[in-house]
Motif scaffolding. Structure first.
Motif, mmCIF file in Angstrom:
data_model
loop_
_atom_site.group_PDB
_atom_site.id
_atom_site.type_symbol
_atom_site.label_atom_id
_atom_site.label_comp_id
_atom_site.label_asym_id
_atom_site.label_seq_id
_atom_site.Cartn_x
_atom_site.Cartn_y
_atom_site.Cartn_z
ATOM 1 N N SER A 168 0.822 -1.204 0.000
ATOM 2 C CA SER A 168 0.000 0.000 0.000
ATOM 3 C C SER A 168 0.860 1.260 0.000
ATOM 4 O O SER A 168 0.593 2.221 -0.729
ATOM 5 C CB SER A 168 -0.919 -0.003 1.225
ATOM 6 O OG SER A 168 -1.791 -1.110 1.196
ATOM 7 N N LEU A 169 1.918 1.265 0.836
ATOM 8 C CA LEU A 169 2.818 2.420 0.869
ATOM 9 C C LEU A 169 3.457 2.658 -0.498
ATOM 10 O O LEU A 169 3.477 3.782 -1.005
ATOM 11 C CB LEU A 169 3.904 2.210 1.922
ATOM 12 C CG LEU A 169 3.505 2.415 3.391
ATOM 13 C CD1 LEU A 169 4.628 1.955 4.304
ATOM 14 C CD2 LEU A 169 3.172 3.866 3.662
ATOM 15 N N VAL A 178 -8.726 -1.267 13.265
ATOM 16 C CA VAL A 178 -8.499 0.164 13.032
ATOM 17 C C VAL A 178 -7.705 0.303 11.745
ATOM 18 O O VAL A 178 -6.665 -0.339 11.584
ATOM 19 C CB VAL A 178 -7.747 0.821 14.204
ATOM 20 C CG1 VAL A 178 -7.379 2.257 13.859
ATOM 21 C CG2 VAL A 178 -8.605 0.791 15.468
ATOM 22 N N ARG A 179 -8.208 1.105 10.853
ATOM 23 C CA ARG A 179 -7.553 1.271 9.562
ATOM 24 C C ARG A 179 -6.584 2.443 9.608
ATOM 25 O O ARG A 179 -6.920 3.545 10.038
ATOM 26 C CB ARG A 179 -8.577 1.513 8.454
ATOM 27 C CG ARG A 179 -7.935 1.980 7.137
ATOM 28 C CD ARG A 179 -8.935 2.052 6.015
ATOM 29 N NE ARG A 179 -9.420 0.728 5.668
ATOM 30 C CZ ARG A 179 -10.468 0.505 4.894
ATOM 31 N NH1 ARG A 179 -11.151 1.520 4.400
ATOM 32 N NH2 ARG A 179 -10.864 -0.720 4.617
ATOM 33 N N GLN A 180 -5.389 2.173 9.138
ATOM 34 C CA GLN A 180 -4.433 3.242 8.830
ATOM 35 C C GLN A 180 -4.358 3.302 7.310
ATOM 36 O O GLN A 180 -4.139 2.276 6.674
ATOM 37 C CB GLN A 180 -3.044 2.925 9.378
ATOM 38 C CG GLN A 180 -3.011 2.629 10.859
ATOM 39 C CD GLN A 180 -1.590 2.348 11.314
ATOM 40 O OE1 GLN A 180 -0.727 3.203 11.235
ATOM 41 N NE2 GLN A 180 -1.356 1.139 11.791
ATOM 42 N N SER A 181 -4.504 4.425 6.737
ATOM 43 C CA SER A 181 -4.447 4.535 5.285
ATOM 44 C C SER A 181 -2.986 4.539 4.846
ATOM 45 O O SER A 181 -2.351 5.579 4.718
ATOM 46 C CB SER A 181 -5.148 5.810 4.798
ATOM 47 O OG SER A 181 -5.043 5.887 3.386
ATOM 48 N N PHE A 182 -2.449 3.333 4.641
ATOM 49 C CA PHE A 182 -1.048 3.223 4.237
ATOM 50 C C PHE A 182 -0.815 3.835 2.861
ATOM 51 O O PHE A 182 0.227 4.427 2.606
ATOM 52 C CB PHE A 182 -0.623 1.751 4.246
ATOM 53 C CG PHE A 182 -0.765 1.087 5.585
ATOM 54 C CD1 PHE A 182 -0.280 1.705 6.723
ATOM 55 C CD2 PHE A 182 -1.396 -0.141 5.712
ATOM 56 C CE1 PHE A 182 -0.408 1.101 7.969
ATOM 57 C CE2 PHE A 182 -1.534 -0.744 6.942
ATOM 58 C CZ PHE A 182 -1.044 -0.127 8.076
ATOM 59 N N TYR A 183 -1.796 3.663 1.986
ATOM 60 C CA TYR A 183 -1.672 4.268 0.652
ATOM 61 C C TYR A 183 -1.509 5.780 0.789
ATOM 62 O O TYR A 183 -0.633 6.388 0.176
ATOM 63 C CB TYR A 183 -2.906 3.931 -0.183
ATOM 64 C CG TYR A 183 -2.960 4.655 -1.512
ATOM 65 C CD1 TYR A 183 -2.378 4.106 -2.644
ATOM 66 C CD2 TYR A 183 -3.590 5.891 -1.628
ATOM 67 C CE1 TYR A 183 -2.412 4.764 -3.868
ATOM 68 C CE2 TYR A 183 -3.632 6.564 -2.842
ATOM 69 C CZ TYR A 183 -3.051 5.991 -3.959
ATOM 70 O OH TYR A 183 -3.079 6.652 -5.172
ATOM 71 N N ARG A 184 -2.372 6.401 1.619
ATOM 72 C CA ARG A 184 -2.299 7.852 1.790
ATOM 73 C C ARG A 184 -0.993 8.247 2.470
ATOM 74 O O ARG A 184 -0.423 9.297 2.182
ATOM 75 C CB ARG A 184 -3.500 8.333 2.606
ATOM 76 C CG ARG A 184 -3.655 9.864 2.618
ATOM 77 C CD ARG A 184 -4.884 10.307 3.369
ATOM 78 N NE ARG A 184 -6.102 9.874 2.708
ATOM 79 C CZ ARG A 184 -6.952 8.977 3.226
ATOM 80 N NH1 ARG A 184 -6.696 8.431 4.392
ATOM 81 N NH2 ARG A 184 -8.032 8.615 2.575
ATOM 82 N N GLN A 185 -0.512 7.390 3.375
ATOM 83 C CA GLN A 185 0.785 7.656 4.002
ATOM 84 C C GLN A 185 1.891 7.735 2.957
ATOM 85 O O GLN A 185 2.711 8.656 2.960
ATOM 86 C CB GLN A 185 1.123 6.517 4.981
ATOM 87 C CG GLN A 185 0.923 6.860 6.439
ATOM 88 C CD GLN A 185 1.504 5.791 7.325
ATOM 89 O OE1 GLN A 185 1.020 4.670 7.374
ATOM 90 N NE2 GLN A 185 2.541 6.146 8.029
ATOM 91 N N GLY A 186 1.922 6.730 2.067
ATOM 92 C CA GLY A 186 2.952 6.719 1.032
ATOM 93 C C GLY A 186 2.829 7.908 0.100
ATOM 94 O O GLY A 186 3.842 8.543 -0.260
ATOM 95 N N TYR A 187 1.607 8.207 -0.297
ATOM 96 C CA TYR A 187 1.367 9.321 -1.211
ATOM 97 C C TYR A 187 1.804 10.646 -0.563
ATOM 98 O O TYR A 187 2.508 11.460 -1.182
ATOM 99 C CB TYR A 187 -0.118 9.358 -1.573
ATOM 100 C CG TYR A 187 -0.473 10.307 -2.699
ATOM 101 C CD1 TYR A 187 -0.546 9.836 -4.010
ATOM 102 C CD2 TYR A 187 -0.752 11.649 -2.452
ATOM 103 C CE1 TYR A 187 -0.887 10.690 -5.049
ATOM 104 C CE2 TYR A 187 -1.081 12.515 -3.483
ATOM 105 C CZ TYR A 187 -1.159 12.032 -4.783
ATOM 106 O OH TYR A 187 -1.492 12.881 -5.817
ATOM 107 N N THR A 188 1.415 10.850 0.714
ATOM 108 C CA THR A 188 1.757 12.088 1.412
ATOM 109 C C THR A 188 3.265 12.180 1.656
ATOM 110 O O THR A 188 3.856 13.259 1.541
ATOM 111 C CB THR A 188 1.010 12.165 2.752
ATOM 112 O OG1 THR A 188 -0.399 12.034 2.508
ATOM 113 C CG2 THR A 188 1.276 13.483 3.455
#
Length: 874
Positions: free
Chosen positions: A25-26, A249-259
């Motif tokens: 995802s990252l 609990v969801r951590q948005s790993f995709y959004r983490q990588g994008y940010t």
């Protein structure tokens, strides 16, 4: 390619692996940002820093591919590469890359911009949900490892929320564990051993542990959530696939990588960025906590419009509310698909309206099929469509009052659900078959690379199988000099997806460049670099452009190619080693011939045995012994010659006195005195020379001919020690011999000499390395028809990790200092094969080594040792 030559920015991603949900995802978010902003991404799979599995640290070399001239920035999966390091060690490592902007993902590092997930918000939601919605008060928590920031924060919020709700913290309801599926199994076993299930619900600090716990509960016959609710943290793929679906609990790993990629890009452009960027986490409620699926949404109170209610009026009035309810499911969709999800919700709502109005189910079914087809090439769970349809079903049926209209709507929805279940199952089977196909290809590659193949044949295997994996670009590079890997590499194989044709051209290029400049694909690209190594030896690296979801392919290819190439290179090294050894033996043979003509027969025997490696080593050792003995013999012979020469001079002087008739009594007495001294000196030194020559003759003849005879053991040991005098006299070591003076045996004295010589030399070279005064003890005794031989020293001992290998051929810890690894192998071969005996070594580090041997007195290969004698060895 330098930064000035490149027209696009290039960033490096530091990670340990790329195949988990978190990693994928990252990297997906980073890759998407790179594609949108014309940035090249190179993921360096460099493993963990300070990995306790020593050879795994070989991967770390890939991180050194990063320098200011070839990378514009670094994104670090910090908890991944720093699994075995503290924050200070990680900070020191990252700061070694001077002049390169950096962003840390998931861990705050001082002085480096970091992107973090606010674990607190999601954990608070989870605790409130368990306490307020379900009424639970005794909540068991399996926290992560102490010292891991995420684990510490989640545990702190657990205690904070208990206190906020007036619940006393009970330390008996907490257990520490490492993150992982297997750890979940182990923890639950400990819980059952410790106590019965005297708690209301169980929270695991991550989903892997939670899934392991659920599976273990099932094995023991428990029902989740009826017997015990279980919750996790992270929302990995399996959380939606396990039964029951996991509340987490969801951590948005995709959004983490994008940010993270956006923050790094801003740094590269010279813009200021915050040192810490936080992203919220969110509770995802599923069945494992005891909640039911979203099947019943109640509509607000409405006034009846009559016994029959037109669906068209209902749709116009409620449409916006339906859409709002369905959009609540947006959090269950991956961030990269959330824009499409909003459009799909409206499309499904409208197509369902058309199907109900026209009484034609095909309209909504085609729309649902189109959405499922959108994910045909994606590893993604489309079960959220069932929940969307369930919301619509619940809202429509709760609003209708006319039974006939309800029956028509229910019939339509039954068809929709049958279609959805069938389509989702087909999609799952499709992805499973694709995955099975990939596994089959990888198995074929491993099987084809398993034999020892020339490098050219390995290229043929890759050219045959890689196209079946849909890899876009594949590059195989070997270090030109594995001892200086960062200097030069050789691209020996590359293939692209367009023509599926491999290039066999070998190109030398600077390793730090990663690839020859003309081999980089068109920008922006997303490359993965995997290290090729075997044990503690570097081999090269793979560069693959294939897509973030195929990490397991890269790891399997890396392992298969590392093993295959290493086997090939090892065989080349063995052949070269054999050639060098043959050359060395030939040179030693020539030296022996020139040293002493009397050893011509022994040297001829050595020449005939040069083709056998073990025999060559044995005869080389004999040559060393003879050369040393020759030096020892020279000393007494030289003294004798000096004494004789002096006597000759004195005799001439006496003769002159006699001729001149001047001889006095005192002159004669003086001559007689000097003659006696000279004679005694000559006799003493000639006896010493004779003793050395006898020992040399006995040992050399025995080692050369290997004839069986009867000999006195203690006297023969004296001859052996005499032959080793050149090596022993330079030391302060002491040798103790415990053997009856009259002990005689019938055996092969030459083999006995080889055993003792190799054991003593082994002690001198290895056991007494950097030890000035050592002690060797030799015990010899008879037991009926068997000879017992024990050799022990008080040296450095043998490391427990290698003691099982000491009798292997070519195994040595002194390779760089001339060791061949054949000495103890020769001892083992003589004892077990030539003398039909057994040998065992007992040793501990810094406690010396002990070799116990037992063999029959006669060389009868069919004679077996009695059980009681075997036990003495074992």
């Amino acid at each position: 390619m330098s930064g000035q030559q490149r027209q696009t920015k290039r960033i490096a991603v530091f990670t340990d692996w790329i195949d988990s949900y978190w990693h994928k995802s990252l990297i997906s978010g980073i890759s998407d940002y790179g594609s949108e902003n014309n940035i090249d991404v190179i993921t360096l799979v460099g493993g963990n820093l300070e990995n306790p599995i020593g050879h795994e640290m070989q991967k770390n070399l890939l991180f050194n591919f990063t320098a200011a001239e070839n990378m514009d920035g670094i994104l670090v999966f910090t908890p991944a590469i720093g699994r075995f390091s503290d924050q200070n060690e990680i900070a020191k490592f990252l700061n070694s890359f001077e002049g390169i902007p950096k962003v840390s993902i998931a861990t705050e590092i001082e002085g480096i911009p970091s992107i973090l997930v606010d674990n607190r918000s999601g954990m608070r939601e989870m605790m409130n949900h368990l306490i307020q919605v379900h009424g639970f008060r005794r909540i068991f928590m399996i926290r992560g490892p102490v010292g891991i920031p995420d684990a510490d924060i989640r545990f702190a919020v657990y205690k904070e929320m208990l206190d906020a709700h007036g619940i006393r913290f009970d330390p008996d309801l907490v257990m520490e564990s490492h993150f992982g599926l297997a750890e979940g199994f182990d923890v639950l076993n400990q819980i059952f051993e410790k106590d019965s299930l005297s708690f209301d619900a169980l929270i695991a600090a991550n989903d892997d542990m939670a899934i392991g716990i659920i599976e273990k509960f099932k094995e023991k016959g428990y029902d989740i959530p009826l017997d015990i609710p279980v919750l996790g943290f992270d929302d990995i793929d399996m959380a939606r696939l396990i039964t029951p679906h996991l509340t987490t609990v969801r951590q948005s790993f995709y959004r983490q990588g994008y940010t993270a990629a956006r923050l790094l890009h801003n740094q590269i452009l010279g813009r200021e960025v915050p040192l810490v960027t936080l992203q919220n986490s969110q509770l995802i409620v599923r069945e494992s906590c005891g909640c039911l699926p979203a099947l019943s949404y109640t509509s607000p109170d409405r006034k009846e419009k009559g016994t029959r209610q037109k669906y068209a009026d209902l749709y116009t009035e409620e449409k916006e509310d339906w859409i709002k309810d369905m959009l609540k499911l947006e959090s269950e969709v991956e961030p990269q698909f959330q824009k499409e999800f909003r459009t799909w919700v409206k499309d499904i709502c409208e197509s369902l309206n058309d199907s109900i109005t026209d009484d034609d189910p095909k309209l909504v079914l085609l729309k649902l099929k189109a959405i499922i087809n959108y994910f045909e090439n994606e590893e993604f769970d489309v079960n959220f469509l069932n929940k969307v349809v369930s919301i619509l079903y619940s809202r429509i049926l709760s609003a209708l009052t006319e039974e006939e209209e309800k029956e028509r709507i229910e019939s339509l929805f039954r068809r929709i659900w049958l279609f959805l279940n069938d389509a989702i199952l087909s999609s799952s089977i499709f992805h499973s078959s694709v995955l099975l196909g990939v596994k089959t290809v990888l198995s074929d590659i491993e099987r084809s690379l398993d034999p020892i193949l020339p490098i050219e044949d390995q290229k043929n295997v890759l050219q045959s199988f890689l196209p079946r994996l849909n890899i876009r670009k594949f590059y195989l590079c070997l270090y030109k000099d594995p001892k200086a890997p960062l200097e030069k590499s050789v691209l020996i194989f590359d293939m692209d997806e367009v023509n599926k044709k491999a290039s066999r051209e070998e190109i030398v290029f600077p390793t730090m460049q990663i690839l020859p400049s003309d081999r980089f694909p068109y920008s922006p690209y997303n490359l993965v670099v995997e290290s090729l190594f075997f044990g503690d030896g570097q081999i090269g690296f793979l560069v693959i452009d294939l897509g973030y979801w195929k990490g397991r392919i890269t790891d399997t290819l890396r392992t298969s190619l590392s093993n295959s190439i290493k086997r090939t290179l090892f065989m080349d090294d063995i052949q070269q080693y054999n050639q060098n050894l043959e050359n060395q033996v030939r040179k030693r043979t020539q030296e022996l011939e020139s040293t002493n003509i009397k050893l011509k027969d022994a040297l001829e025997t050595l020449k005939k045995a040069q083709d056998e490696l073990i025999q060559s080593e044995k005869m080389a050792a004999l040559g060393n012994m003879v050369a040393g003995m020759a030096h020892e013999i020279n000393t007494p012979i030289g003294i004798s010659m000096t004494a004789a020469s002096h006597l000759e001079t004195e005799t001439k002087e006496l003769n002159k006195l006699i001729s001149a008739n001047k001889l006095k009594k005192s002159d004669l007495e003086k001559y007689i005195e000097k003659s006696m001294e000279a004679a005694q000196m000559v006799m003493s030194n000639l006896r010493r020379a004779a003793e050395l020559i006898r020992s040399l003759k006995n040992i050399s003849v025995d080692q050369s001919n290997e004839q069986m005879r009867t000999f006195n053991v203690r006297e023969y040991i004296g001859d052996i020690l005499n032959s080793l005098r050149p090596r022993l006299k330079r030391t302060l070591h002491r040798i103790n011999i415990n053997c009856p003076d009259d002990l005689k045996i019938t055996s092969y004295p030459g083999l006995f000499s080889q055993i003792l010589t190799n054991l003593i030399l082994n002690s001198l070279i290895h056991g007494f390395d950097k030890i000035e005064k050592g002690e060797i003890t030799i015990d010899l005794e008879l037991a009926e028809d068997f000879f017992l031989f024990t050799y022990a020293d008080n040296g450095k001992g043998i490391d427990g990790r290698i003691i099982k290998r000491i009798f292997e051929p070519f195994f040595t810890t002194k390779r760089n200092k001339g060791g061949t690894g054949l000495g103890l192998h020769l001892v083992y071969t003589i004892v077990t094969q030539r003398l039909s005996g057994v040998i065992k070594c007992d040793s501990r580090k810094n406690e010396g080594a002990r070799f116990s041997m037992i063999f029959p007195l006669l060389n009868n290969k069919h004679m077996k040792l009695p059980p009681e004698e075997n036990k003495r060895i074992e």
